[in-house]
Design a protein around this motif. Structure first.
Motif, mmCIF file in Angstrom:
data_model
loop_
_atom_site.group_PDB
_atom_site.id
_atom_site.type_symbol
_atom_site.label_atom_id
_atom_site.label_comp_id
_atom_site.label_asym_id
_atom_site.label_seq_id
_atom_site.Cartn_x
_atom_site.Cartn_y
_atom_site.Cartn_z
ATOM 1 N N ASN A 244 -21.759 -25.124 -34.687
ATOM 2 C CA ASN A 244 -21.199 -23.911 -34.078
ATOM 3 C C ASN A 244 -22.068 -22.696 -34.393
ATOM 4 O OD1 ASN A 244 -19.022 -25.080 -32.743
ATOM 5 N ND2 ASN A 244 -17.828 -25.159 -34.623
ATOM 6 N N GLU A 245 -22.621 -22.679 -35.593
ATOM 7 C CA GLU A 245 -23.476 -21.559 -35.991
ATOM 8 C C GLU A 245 -24.784 -21.565 -35.172
ATOM 9 O OE1 GLU A 245 -23.037 -21.189 -40.311
ATOM 10 O OE2 GLU A 245 -25.086 -20.388 -40.251
ATOM 11 N N ILE A 246 -25.347 -22.768 -34.994
ATOM 12 C CA ILE A 246 -26.595 -22.879 -34.214
ATOM 13 C C ILE A 246 -26.321 -22.485 -32.759
ATOM 14 C CG2 ILE A 246 -28.356 -24.493 -33.361
ATOM 15 C CD1 ILE A 246 -28.045 -26.031 -36.007
ATOM 16 N N GLY A 247 -25.176 -22.904 -32.262
ATOM 17 C CA GLY A 247 -24.717 -22.417 -30.954
ATOM 18 C C GLY A 247 -25.217 -23.171 -29.752
ATOM 19 N N SER A 248 -26.544 -23.429 -29.667
ATOM 20 C CA SER A 248 -27.056 -24.159 -28.498
ATOM 21 C C SER A 248 -28.303 -24.935 -28.891
ATOM 22 C CB SER A 248 -27.408 -23.178 -27.375
ATOM 23 O OG SER A 248 -28.611 -22.519 -27.707
ATOM 24 N N ALA A 249 -28.620 -25.934 -28.057
ATOM 25 C CA ALA A 249 -29.776 -26.792 -28.346
ATOM 26 C C ALA A 249 -31.069 -25.973 -28.436
ATOM 27 C CB ALA A 249 -29.891 -27.872 -27.274
ATOM 28 N N ASP A 250 -31.152 -24.890 -27.644
ATOM 29 C CA ASP A 250 -32.376 -24.057 -27.642
ATOM 30 C C ASP A 250 -32.626 -23.410 -29.000
ATOM 31 O OD1 ASP A 250 -32.613 -24.654 -25.048
ATOM 32 O OD2 ASP A 250 -31.720 -22.780 -24.292
ATOM 33 N N ASN A 251 -31.555 -23.227 -29.758
ATOM 34 C CA ASN A 251 -31.677 -22.507 -31.021
ATOM 35 C C ASN A 251 -31.930 -23.426 -32.218
ATOM 36 O OD1 ASN A 251 -31.643 -20.142 -32.506
ATOM 37 N ND2 ASN A 251 -29.447 -20.242 -32.922
ATOM 38 N N GLU A 253 -34.399 -25.484 -33.243
ATOM 39 C CA GLU A 253 -35.641 -25.484 -34.021
ATOM 40 C C GLU A 253 -35.779 -24.236 -34.875
ATOM 41 O OE1 GLU A 253 -38.949 -26.619 -31.606
ATOM 42 O OE2 GLU A 253 -38.092 -28.634 -31.336
ATOM 43 N N ASN A 254 -35.481 -23.068 -34.289
ATOM 44 C CA ASN A 254 -35.584 -21.818 -35.063
ATOM 45 C C ASN A 254 -34.644 -21.834 -36.251
ATOM 46 O OD1 ASN A 254 -37.490 -20.640 -33.536
ATOM 47 N ND2 ASN A 254 -36.063 -19.502 -32.217
ATOM 48 N N TRP A 255 -33.396 -22.236 -35.967
ATOM 49 C CA TRP A 255 -32.367 -22.221 -37.019
ATOM 50 C C TRP A 255 -32.763 -23.143 -38.163
ATOM 51 C CZ3 TRP A 255 -28.964 -24.860 -40.014
ATOM 52 C CH2 TRP A 255 -27.850 -24.175 -40.496
ATOM 53 N N LEU A 256 -33.193 -24.373 -37.788
ATOM 54 C CA LEU A 256 -33.518 -25.350 -38.828
ATOM 55 C C LEU A 256 -34.784 -24.980 -39.587
ATOM 56 C CD1 LEU A 256 -32.755 -28.847 -37.273
ATOM 57 C CD2 LEU A 256 -31.555 -27.719 -39.137
ATOM 58 N N ALA A 257 -35.783 -24.474 -38.849
ATOM 59 C CA ALA A 257 -37.037 -24.100 -39.515
ATOM 60 C C ALA A 257 -36.742 -23.044 -40.573
ATOM 61 C CB ALA A 257 -38.045 -23.574 -38.489
ATOM 62 N N GLU A 298 -20.785 -33.126 -24.348
ATOM 63 C CA GLU A 298 -22.157 -33.636 -24.489
ATOM 64 C C GLU A 298 -23.085 -32.622 -25.146
ATOM 65 O OE1 GLU A 298 -20.448 -33.759 -21.574
ATOM 66 O OE2 GLU A 298 -20.883 -35.573 -20.433
ATOM 67 N N ASP A 299 -22.777 -31.323 -25.004
ATOM 68 C CA ASP A 299 -23.642 -30.291 -25.607
ATOM 69 C C ASP A 299 -23.781 -30.486 -27.120
ATOM 70 O OD1 ASP A 299 -23.916 -29.245 -23.158
ATOM 71 O OD2 ASP A 299 -22.782 -27.383 -23.527
ATOM 72 N N TRP A 300 -22.666 -30.862 -27.746
ATOM 73 C CA TRP A 300 -22.720 -31.115 -29.193
ATOM 74 C C TRP A 300 -23.678 -32.249 -29.506
ATOM 75 C CZ3 TRP A 300 -16.710 -30.957 -29.991
ATOM 76 C CH2 TRP A 300 -16.325 -29.633 -30.281
ATOM 77 N N LEU A 301 -23.590 -33.299 -28.673
ATOM 78 C CA LEU A 301 -24.431 -34.470 -28.922
ATOM 79 C C LEU A 301 -25.910 -34.109 -28.727
ATOM 80 C CD1 LEU A 301 -24.566 -37.444 -29.671
ATOM 81 C CD2 LEU A 301 -24.425 -37.997 -27.249
ATOM 82 N N VAL A 302 -26.200 -33.359 -27.665
ATOM 83 C CA VAL A 302 -27.591 -32.960 -27.405
ATOM 84 C C VAL A 302 -28.116 -32.182 -28.614
ATOM 85 C CG1 VAL A 302 -29.061 -31.524 -25.915
ATOM 86 C CG2 VAL A 302 -27.260 -32.939 -24.897
ATOM 87 N N MET A 303 -27.283 -31.269 -29.106
ATOM 88 C CA MET A 303 -27.686 -30.451 -30.255
ATOM 89 C C MET A 303 -27.897 -31.333 -31.490
ATOM 90 S SD MET A 303 -25.795 -26.993 -31.506
ATOM 91 C CE MET A 303 -24.624 -26.886 -30.210
ATOM 92 N N ALA A 304 -26.942 -32.252 -31.710
ATOM 93 C CA ALA A 304 -27.016 -33.127 -32.891
ATOM 94 C C ALA A 304 -28.270 -34.001 -32.824
ATOM 95 C CB ALA A 304 -25.763 -34.002 -32.980
ATOM 96 N N GLU A 305 -28.583 -34.498 -31.624
ATOM 97 C CA GLU A 305 -29.764 -35.360 -31.507
ATOM 98 C C GLU A 305 -31.052 -34.573 -31.751
ATOM 99 O OE1 GLU A 305 -29.011 -37.091 -27.665
ATOM 100 O OE2 GLU A 305 -28.040 -38.861 -28.542
ATOM 101 N N LYS A 306 -31.039 -33.311 -31.326
ATOM 102 C CA LYS A 306 -32.216 -32.463 -31.555
ATOM 103 C C LYS A 306 -32.377 -32.169 -33.054
ATOM 104 C CE LYS A 306 -34.471 -28.862 -28.957
ATOM 105 N NZ LYS A 306 -34.361 -27.719 -28.091
ATOM 106 N N ILE A 307 -31.249 -31.934 -33.707
ATOM 107 C CA ILE A 307 -31.283 -31.687 -35.162
ATOM 108 C C ILE A 307 -31.801 -32.932 -35.882
ATOM 109 C CG2 ILE A 307 -29.848 -31.276 -37.220
ATOM 110 C CD1 ILE A 307 -27.916 -29.675 -35.393
ATOM 111 N N GLU A 308 -31.267 -34.080 -35.465
ATOM 112 C CA GLU A 308 -31.672 -35.343 -36.087
ATOM 113 C C GLU A 308 -33.185 -35.541 -35.961
ATOM 114 O OE1 GLU A 308 -30.520 -38.866 -33.946
ATOM 115 O OE2 GLU A 308 -30.289 -40.009 -35.791
ATOM 116 N N LYS A 309 -33.719 -35.306 -34.747
ATOM 117 C CA LYS A 309 -35.148 -35.509 -34.491
ATOM 118 C C LYS A 309 -35.980 -34.570 -35.371
ATOM 119 C CE LYS A 309 -38.272 -35.830 -30.496
ATOM 120 N NZ LYS A 309 -39.176 -34.699 -30.642
ATOM 121 N N PHE A 310 -35.573 -33.296 -35.392
ATOM 122 C CA PHE A 310 -36.301 -32.287 -36.175
ATOM 123 C C PHE A 310 -36.311 -32.680 -37.655
ATOM 124 C CE2 PHE A 310 -36.613 -28.568 -38.828
ATOM 125 C CZ PHE A 310 -37.500 -27.718 -38.183
ATOM 126 N N MET A 311 -35.132 -33.049 -38.164
ATOM 127 C CA MET A 311 -35.007 -33.345 -39.594
ATOM 128 C C MET A 311 -35.804 -34.590 -39.977
ATOM 129 S SD MET A 311 -33.266 -31.128 -41.308
ATOM 130 C CE MET A 311 -32.627 -31.981 -42.747
#
Ligand code: CMC
Length: 388
Positions: A244-251, A253-257, A298-311
């Motif tokens: 919820n804090e990250i908000g969207s898939a676009d955010n 990489e910035n948030w995690l970095a 699905e937005d949550w899943l897209v975000m989660a998968e992006k986080i997973e990939k980055f991590m």
């Protein structure tokens, strides 16, 4: 060589957090952290998630083998018999959960403890009584959590039904309507996946209490208390907070970095034992696809998968991979479950492992009594209070 038990701070080396320390023998479950595998009594978690049920898995953990059809029917019957709670416990839940007053894990801890006060057999010291208490407590934890959920939502508590499986009845008591087959299967899988996990912090807490020959309720309350923390069961709730804090898939990489640069712990990642993918996360990821599709999340899943990939790209080499808590939040949120209920649901499942381990410990018990390295002053004078 004798261990030095009196030393200067930092002088004696020891595995902090008891990392790698063998606490006891157990045949319940094995976590192969390097290969990312989990077995209950030698059966892979994938097989159990696909083919078993929570009740059957509970039997396996309790009695160290799969049941026959008759044996499973008997355990199911025994569990349904114990589903209801003393009225006083319902009243307690109503008095503290309304208006989101108290946190569910705290209410659950107190409700389980209070249930013991109305259970005449709670302190009976026979093997048959411990086994009965194991089944009773594991059965009732679901009723407690569902009642907490109903009161928090300002809805009437739903009495348990004896004709439904543990997972179906749990969802029925949570929602007030019978769940469909798919939701029942997903909840059943969640319960199977969380049922046991080697010598984790809450199971160890349960066993420390059990080793003193205290009763089963006290041991389970110890487990609930340890599970509550964000480094253990409390992480799943914080995963949703992070999404919820990250908000969207676009955010992402910035948030995690930024978070990784600040050395923040990313919830739902890392594990003391797994230095590879947690197999439970893989299974829940699979279910997350269908659950989010059905719920339109699905937005949550897209975000989660992006986080997973980055991590995995950034920290996988360091042995930091998604753990069970990473996808369980997405799955449960998509099923309409409030995130404050995630850790209590973890406890509903882990009660199976806690009580099975407690019975195992009871059969060949020795009190847990480790030592500290004493790093305080060698001696000092007692100074009366008015001279300090
Ligand atoms: N995000 C970023 N870095 C991490 C993470 C993470 N989630 N987990 C560990 N690390 C780093 C940590 O900063 C440390 O780095 P360095 O060596 O540079 O100081 C290194 O990895 C070792 O971490 P640790 O905290 O010493 O490892 P631990 O074995 O004591 O802790 C853990 C295990 C699960 C508590 C930890 O990984 C963590 O806090 N994860 C986040 C909370 C979480 O998801 N918990 C659920 C665990 S699975 C379900 C359960 O069993 O309850």
């Amino acid at each position: 060589m004798a261990v030095k038990l009196v030393a200067k701070p930092g002088e004696v080396e020891f595995p902090k957090g008891m990392e790698g320390v063998i606490a006891n023998e157990s045949r319940k479950s094995y976590v192969n952290g390097l290969e990312g595998k989990l077995y209950y009594e030698g059966i892979t978690i994938q097989d159990l998630a696909e083919h078993s049920s929570f009740e059957e898995t509970f039997f396996l953990l309790l009695y160290d083998r799969l049941p026959t059809a008759d044996e499973l029917a008997i355990l199911k019957h025994r569990m349904t018999q114990y589903r209801n709670l003393p009225n006083e416990v319902y009243e307690l839940i109503e008095s503290v959960s309304a208006g989101y007053l108290a946190k569910p894990m705290s209410v659950m801890r107190t409700a389980v403890s209070m249930t013991a006060l109305f259970d005449e057999a709670a302190e009976e010291e026979t093997e048959a009584a411990f086994e009965r208490e194991a089944i009773k407590i594991t059965s009732r934890m679901a009723t407690i959590v569902a009642a907490i959920n109903r009161v928090r939502e300002g809805k009437p508590i739903v009495q348990p039904r004896a004709d439904l499986s543990h997972a179906a009845n749990f969802l029925y008591m949570m929602r007030g309507e019978e769940p469909d087959e798919f939701d029942t299967k997903v909840m059943d899988v969640i319960l199977v996946l969380h049922a046991d996990h080697g010598c984790n912090a809450s199971t160890f807490a349960t066993l420390v209490v059990t080793s003193t020959l205290a009763d089963m309720y006290s041991a389970v309350v110890g487990g609930i208390s340890a599970l509550k923390g964000p480094l253990h069961g409390g992480a799943n709730q914080r995963v949703m907070k992070m999404l919820n804090e990250i908000g969207s898939a676009d955010n992402v990489e910035n948030w995690l970095a930024d978070a990784v640069a600040k050395k923040k712990k990313i919830m739902g990642f890392g594990h003391r034992v797994y230095k590879a993918m947690d197999p439970r996360a893989v299974i829940l990821h699979g279910y997350a696809k269908e659950v989010t599709k059905r719920a339109g999340t699905e937005d949550w899943l897209v975000m989660a998968e992006k986080i997973e990939k980055f991590m995995i790209e950034k920290l996988g080499q360091k042995g930091i991979w998604p753990n069970v808590d990473f996808f369980s939040g997405v799955v449960m949120s998509s099923m309409g479950i409030d995130d404050e209920l995630f850790t209590p649901i973890f406890a509903v499942s882990r009660a199976a492992g806690w009580t099975a381990h407690a019975l195992e410990q009871r059969k060949d018990n020795r009190i847990y009594r480790p030592r500290f390295v004493y790093v305080g002053p060698a001696t000092q004078e007692y100074v009366p209070i008015d001279e300090r």
